[in-house]
Design a protein around this motif. Structure first.
Motif, PDB file in Angstrom:
ATOM      1  N   THR A  61      43.006  34.444  38.139  1.00  0.00           N
ATOM      2  CA  THR A  61      41.686  34.239  37.555  1.00  0.00           C
ATOM      3  C   THR A  61      40.774  35.352  38.042  1.00  0.00           C
ATOM      4  O   THR A  61      41.160  36.146  38.918  1.00  0.00           O
ATOM      5  CB  THR A  61      41.113  32.876  37.995  1.00  0.00           C
ATOM      6  OG1 THR A  61      40.823  32.920  39.405  1.00  0.00           O
ATOM      7  CG2 THR A  61      42.087  31.742  37.702  1.00  0.00           C
ATOM      8  N   PRO A  62      39.539  35.431  37.519  1.00  0.00           N
ATOM      9  CA  PRO A  62      38.628  36.480  37.989  1.00  0.00           C
ATOM     10  C   PRO A  62      38.279  36.383  39.469  1.00  0.00           C
ATOM     11  O   PRO A  62      37.789  37.353  40.047  1.00  0.00           O
ATOM     12  CB  PRO A  62      37.379  36.270  37.118  1.00  0.00           C
ATOM     13  CG  PRO A  62      37.876  35.604  35.884  1.00  0.00           C
ATOM     14  CD  PRO A  62      38.995  34.719  36.342  1.00  0.00           C
ATOM     15  N   THR A  63      38.534  35.243  40.089  1.00  0.00           N
ATOM     16  CA  THR A  63      38.184  35.084  41.503  1.00  0.00           C
ATOM     17  C   THR A  63      39.390  35.020  42.433  1.00  0.00           C
ATOM     18  O   THR A  63      39.251  35.206  43.641  1.00  0.00           O
ATOM     19  CB  THR A  63      37.344  33.802  41.700  1.00  0.00           C
ATOM     20  OG1 THR A  63      38.079  32.670  41.205  1.00  0.00           O
ATOM     21  CG2 THR A  63      36.029  33.913  40.949  1.00  0.00           C
ATOM     22  N   GLU A  64      40.560  34.746  41.882  1.00  0.00           N
ATOM     23  CA  GLU A  64      41.765  34.632  42.719  1.00  0.00           C
ATOM     24  C   GLU A  64      42.949  35.213  41.947  1.00  0.00           C
ATOM     25  O   GLU A  64      43.425  34.615  40.982  1.00  0.00           O
ATOM     26  CB  GLU A  64      42.023  33.169  43.076  1.00  0.00           C
ATOM     27  CG  GLU A  64      43.161  32.984  44.078  1.00  0.00           C
ATOM     28  CD  GLU A  64      43.312  31.536  44.523  1.00  0.00           C
ATOM     29  OE1 GLU A  64      44.330  31.235  45.179  1.00  0.00           O
ATOM     30  OE2 GLU A  64      42.428  30.714  44.211  1.00  0.00           O
ATOM     31  N   SER A  65      43.413  36.398  42.372  1.00  0.00           N
ATOM     32  CA  SER A  65      44.423  37.129  41.607  1.00  0.00           C
ATOM     33  C   SER A  65      45.486  37.696  42.535  1.00  0.00           C
ATOM     34  O   SER A  65      45.221  38.012  43.695  1.00  0.00           O
ATOM     35  CB  SER A  65      43.773  38.274  40.822  1.00  0.00           C
ATOM     36  OG  SER A  65      42.589  37.851  40.183  1.00  0.00           O
ATOM     37  N   THR A  66      46.696  37.853  41.979  1.00  0.00           N
ATOM     38  CA  THR A  66      47.833  38.379  42.731  1.00  0.00           C
ATOM     39  C   THR A  66      48.488  39.492  41.927  1.00  0.00           C
ATOM     40  O   THR A  66      48.652  39.373  40.712  1.00  0.00           O
ATOM     41  CB  THR A  66      48.870  37.271  42.992  1.00  0.00           C
ATOM     42  OG1 THR A  66      48.249  36.189  43.684  1.00  0.00           O
ATOM     43  CG2 THR A  66      50.036  37.810  43.817  1.00  0.00           C
ATOM     44  N   ALA A  67      48.878  40.572  42.613  1.00  0.00           N
ATOM     45  CA  ALA A  67      49.537  41.700  41.955  1.00  0.00           C
ATOM     46  C   ALA A  67      51.048  41.566  42.074  1.00  0.00           C
ATOM     47  O   ALA A  67      51.577  41.061  43.075  1.00  0.00           O
ATOM     48  CB  ALA A  67      49.083  43.017  42.577  1.00  0.00           C
ATOM     49  N   SER A  68      51.747  42.030  41.054  1.00  0.00           N
ATOM     50  CA  SER A  68      53.209  42.032  41.042  1.00  0.00           C
ATOM     51  C   SER A  68      53.740  43.266  41.755  1.00  0.00           C
ATOM     52  O   SER A  68      52.979  44.127  42.225  1.00  0.00           O
ATOM     53  CB  SER A  68      53.708  42.043  39.591  1.00  0.00           C
ATOM     54  OG  SER A  68      53.465  43.322  39.004  1.00  0.00           O
ATOM     55  N   VAL A  69      55.055  43.385  41.791  1.00  0.00           N
ATOM     56  CA  VAL A  69      55.661  44.650  42.180  1.00  0.00           C
ATOM     57  C   VAL A  69      55.315  45.691  41.119  1.00  0.00           C
ATOM     58  O   VAL A  69      54.870  45.359  40.017  1.00  0.00           O
ATOM     59  CB  VAL A  69      57.198  44.538  42.315  1.00  0.00           C
ATOM     60  CG1 VAL A  69      57.572  43.511  43.362  1.00  0.00           C
ATOM     61  CG2 VAL A  69      57.845  44.206  40.975  1.00  0.00           C
ATOM     62  N   LEU A  70      55.515  46.951  41.438  1.00  0.00           N
ATOM     63  CA  LEU A  70      55.208  48.025  40.501  1.00  0.00           C
ATOM     64  C   LEU A  70      56.464  48.451  39.756  1.00  0.00           C
ATOM     65  O   LEU A  70      57.578  48.281  40.235  1.00  0.00           O
ATOM     66  CB  LEU A  70      54.623  49.230  41.241  1.00  0.00           C
ATOM     67  CG  LEU A  70      53.414  48.966  42.140  1.00  0.00           C
ATOM     68  CD1 LEU A  70      52.894  50.274  42.707  1.00  0.00           C
ATOM     69  CD2 LEU A  70      52.314  48.222  41.398  1.00  0.00           C
ATOM     70  N   GLU A  71      56.250  49.015  38.581  1.00  0.00           N
ATOM     71  CA  GLU A  71      57.350  49.581  37.799  1.00  0.00           C
ATOM     72  C   GLU A  71      57.012  51.011  37.417  1.00  0.00           C
ATOM     73  O   GLU A  71      55.834  51.386  37.302  1.00  0.00           O
ATOM     74  CB  GLU A  71      57.595  48.770  36.524  1.00  0.00           C
ATOM     75  CG  GLU A  71      56.440  48.845  35.537  1.00  0.00           C
ATOM     76  CD  GLU A  71      56.828  48.434  34.124  1.00  0.00           C
ATOM     77  OE1 GLU A  71      58.006  48.597  33.760  1.00  0.00           O
ATOM     78  OE2 GLU A  71      55.931  47.971  33.377  1.00  0.00           O
TER      79      GLU A  71
ATOM     80  N   ILE B  26      40.548  45.918  38.983  1.00  0.00           N
ATOM     81  CA  ILE B  26      40.295  46.089  37.548  1.00  0.00           C
ATOM     82  C   ILE B  26      40.395  44.748  36.826  1.00  0.00           C
ATOM     83  O   ILE B  26      39.570  44.421  35.971  1.00  0.00           O
ATOM     84  CB  ILE B  26      41.278  47.117  36.957  1.00  0.00           C
ATOM     85  CG1 ILE B  26      41.004  48.505  37.550  1.00  0.00           C
ATOM     86  CG2 ILE B  26      41.186  47.153  35.438  1.00  0.00           C
ATOM     87  CD1 ILE B  26      42.105  49.514  37.287  1.00  0.00           C
ATOM     88  N   PHE B  27      41.404  43.949  37.152  1.00  0.00           N
ATOM     89  CA  PHE B  27      41.584  42.615  36.574  1.00  0.00           C
ATOM     90  C   PHE B  27      40.319  41.788  36.761  1.00  0.00           C
ATOM     91  O   PHE B  27      39.837  41.139  35.826  1.00  0.00           O
ATOM     92  CB  PHE B  27      42.789  41.953  37.252  1.00  0.00           C
ATOM     93  CG  PHE B  27      43.188  40.616  36.695  1.00  0.00           C
ATOM     94  CD1 PHE B  27      44.131  40.522  35.679  1.00  0.00           C
ATOM     95  CD2 PHE B  27      42.672  39.443  37.223  1.00  0.00           C
ATOM     96  CE1 PHE B  27      44.532  39.284  35.189  1.00  0.00           C
ATOM     97  CE2 PHE B  27      43.072  38.202  36.741  1.00  0.00           C
ATOM     98  CZ  PHE B  27      44.001  38.126  35.719  1.00  0.00           C
ATOM     99  N   GLN B  28      39.764  41.816  37.956  1.00  0.00           N
ATOM    100  CA  GLN B  28      38.571  41.028  38.241  1.00  0.00           C
ATOM    101  C   GLN B  28      37.317  41.666  37.645  1.00  0.00           C
ATOM    102  O   GLN B  28      36.402  40.962  37.205  1.00  0.00           O
ATOM    103  CB  GLN B  28      38.431  40.835  39.751  1.00  0.00           C
ATOM    104  CG  GLN B  28      39.571  40.024  40.333  1.00  0.00           C
ATOM    105  CD  GLN B  28      39.469  39.798  41.830  1.00  0.00           C
ATOM    106  OE1 GLN B  28      38.696  40.458  42.524  1.00  0.00           O
ATOM    107  NE2 GLN B  28      40.256  38.860  42.345  1.00  0.00           N
ATOM    108  N   LEU B  29      37.273  43.001  37.589  1.00  0.00           N
ATOM    109  CA  LEU B  29      36.147  43.698  36.969  1.00  0.00           C
ATOM    110  C   LEU B  29      36.016  43.319  35.502  1.00  0.00           C
ATOM    111  O   LEU B  29      34.903  43.127  34.993  1.00  0.00           O
ATOM    112  CB  LEU B  29      36.343  45.213  37.114  1.00  0.00           C
ATOM    113  CG  LEU B  29      35.313  46.127  36.462  1.00  0.00           C
ATOM    114  CD1 LEU B  29      33.960  45.988  37.158  1.00  0.00           C
ATOM    115  CD2 LEU B  29      35.780  47.582  36.500  1.00  0.00           C
TER     116      LEU B  29
END
Length: 412
Positions: free
Chosen positions: A250-260, A322-325
């Motif tokens: 969500t805009p306040t709680e986010s998690t990033a994946s591994v990169l590709e 960026i996701f939260q922005l």
């Protein structure tokens, strides 16, 4: 059916060049839904904008003949079904006998799983429809979807937040028509060569081209304007690595994946539509994949991307920022570019409904596809519940007789 089951309207197709890509992604998501929690109901938007449903629309083979599909499927319209649900109602057949022969199909949808790519559907328009209908929907809201769809606005927003982007200019169809030489000179004087040209509000590498000469730039802009009336022209990174990261939350709680790191074909400097969806692959996490129904999962890629820990962490942090922005929700994918010569990382674009929902980035992150879809639907329901908890109406009737006295205006 178990009363605890959630009916999910799986929206796919759409009036956009990425119509078939959407079908692949949405059918992958529908297949991944836990049938002990969710009942998928396909909602197919044909290329003319007509909505259809029917069990056969959950099978990819149905879409091999779109004319036959329309004959077999049931055309439907959307109706508010009470706040929190959406009612799908069969469009009455023209034949009076057919109308009398059987009752019309009706289905109540608890949450809309949006699997549309590009144009109406990923640009906030269908999201706005869901808002107006009062039904939860997956992915980002109207704002994040609309801004994320426009590559020019996305880059401007990131620039203002201090996130690096390559130098670029935007131009519209009415800037170009009759002033081609002037605009070509503007692009070349501002950016130099080589350049990358792309439609501002399209994905899947459709309409994208590299230009190494003035003539090639002219042709690339003309082609891009076939798809969109707004075009991005940006400085090409000559020694480029493309790195993608998905973000969930969500805009306040986010998690990033591994990169590709996607791998373009030997003939291409940038990933093409054929690279993404029509090329056989043997370099994926999880074994050999092929094109067609595998969608984005068919792309050759290195997972995890071969980067040092500091660079990996920096890109993941930037992706979440960026996701939260953009006030995104559910699952999105943020694409970056690295200049090998300088090591600089640039924001490229954000996909608020990524191809294949980026499940291939979450499985190696410890979240299987079914759980990814579950969390995405949960995020949709959570956002809806929180919004419903706010005051949505004001208990004053401005049209009462007393209030109208100030609205009638003066006479005489």
């Amino acid at each position: 059916m178990d009363s605890s089951m959630c009916t999910v309207g799986v929206v796919l197709g759409g009036v956009a060049p990425e119509h078939e890509v959407s079908i692949i992604s949405a059918l992958q998501a529908a297949a991944a839904l836990d049938r002990e929690r969710y009942t998928p109901v396909p909602l197919y938007i044909a290329k003319d904008g007509t909505w259809y449903t029917g069990d056969a629309l959950l099978e990819v083979d149905t879409y091999r003949d779109l004319d036959a599909l329309r004959d077999a499927a049931t055309p439907v319209a959307l109706h508010p079904g009470g706040y929190g649900t959406l009612r799908v109602v069969e469009v009455p057949p023209e034949s009076r006998w057919e109308r009398l022969r059987r009752p019309p199909l009706r289905r109540d949808i608890d949450v809309m799983l949006l699997g549309l790519h590009g144009g109406p559907g990923e640009d906030g328009s269908v999201q706005g429809l869901c808002e107006a209908m009062g039904v939860p929907y997956t992915g980002s809201g109207v704002l994040g979807s609309a801004v994320g769809m426009d590559k020019g606005l996305s880059k401007q927003l990131c620039q203002q937040a201090g996130i690096p982007v390559v130098d670029f200019v935007t131009l519209r169809d009415n800037d170009w028509a009759g002033r081609e030489d002037e605009q070509l000179t503007r692009c070349l004087d501002t950016l130099g060569l080589p350049l990358i040209v792309k439609p501002a509000r399209l994905g899947s590498s459709i309409g994208i081209a590299r230009a190494d000469t003035r003539a090639a730039l002219d042709a690339a802009i003309e082609d891009a304007l076939r798809y969109d009336d707004k075009v991005i022209v940006e400085k090409a990174v000559s020694d480029l690595r493309e790195i993608n990261c998905s973000v969930l939350g969500t805009p306040t709680e986010s998690t990033a994946s591994v990169l590709e790191e996607p791998v373009p074909s030997a003939e291409e400097d940038v990933l093409s539509f054929q690279d993404k969806y029509m090329r056989e692959s043997d370099n994926n996490a999880g074994g050999t994949k092929t094109g067609g129904p595998e969608g984005m999962a068919s792309l050759d890629r290195i997972i995890p991307a071969e980067l040092d820990d500091a660079t990996t962490a920096s890109i993941q942090e930037m992706a979440v920022q960026i996701f939260q922005l953009f006030e995104c929700a559910g699952v999105a994918r943020i694409d970056f570019m690295i200049d090998r010569a300088t090591g600089t990382v640039y924001f490229n674009e954000i996909n608020t409904i990524p191809g294949s929902f980026s499940f291939y980035l979450w499985e190696p992150s410890g979240i299987p596809f079914d759980e990814l879809m579950h969390r995405t639907i949960q995020a949709a329901q959570q956002r809806f519940t929180e919004a419903r908890g706010r005051i949505r109406t004001y208990d004053v009737n401005l049209l009462s007789e007393r209030s109208l006295s100030g609205l009638k205006g003066s006479k005489g």
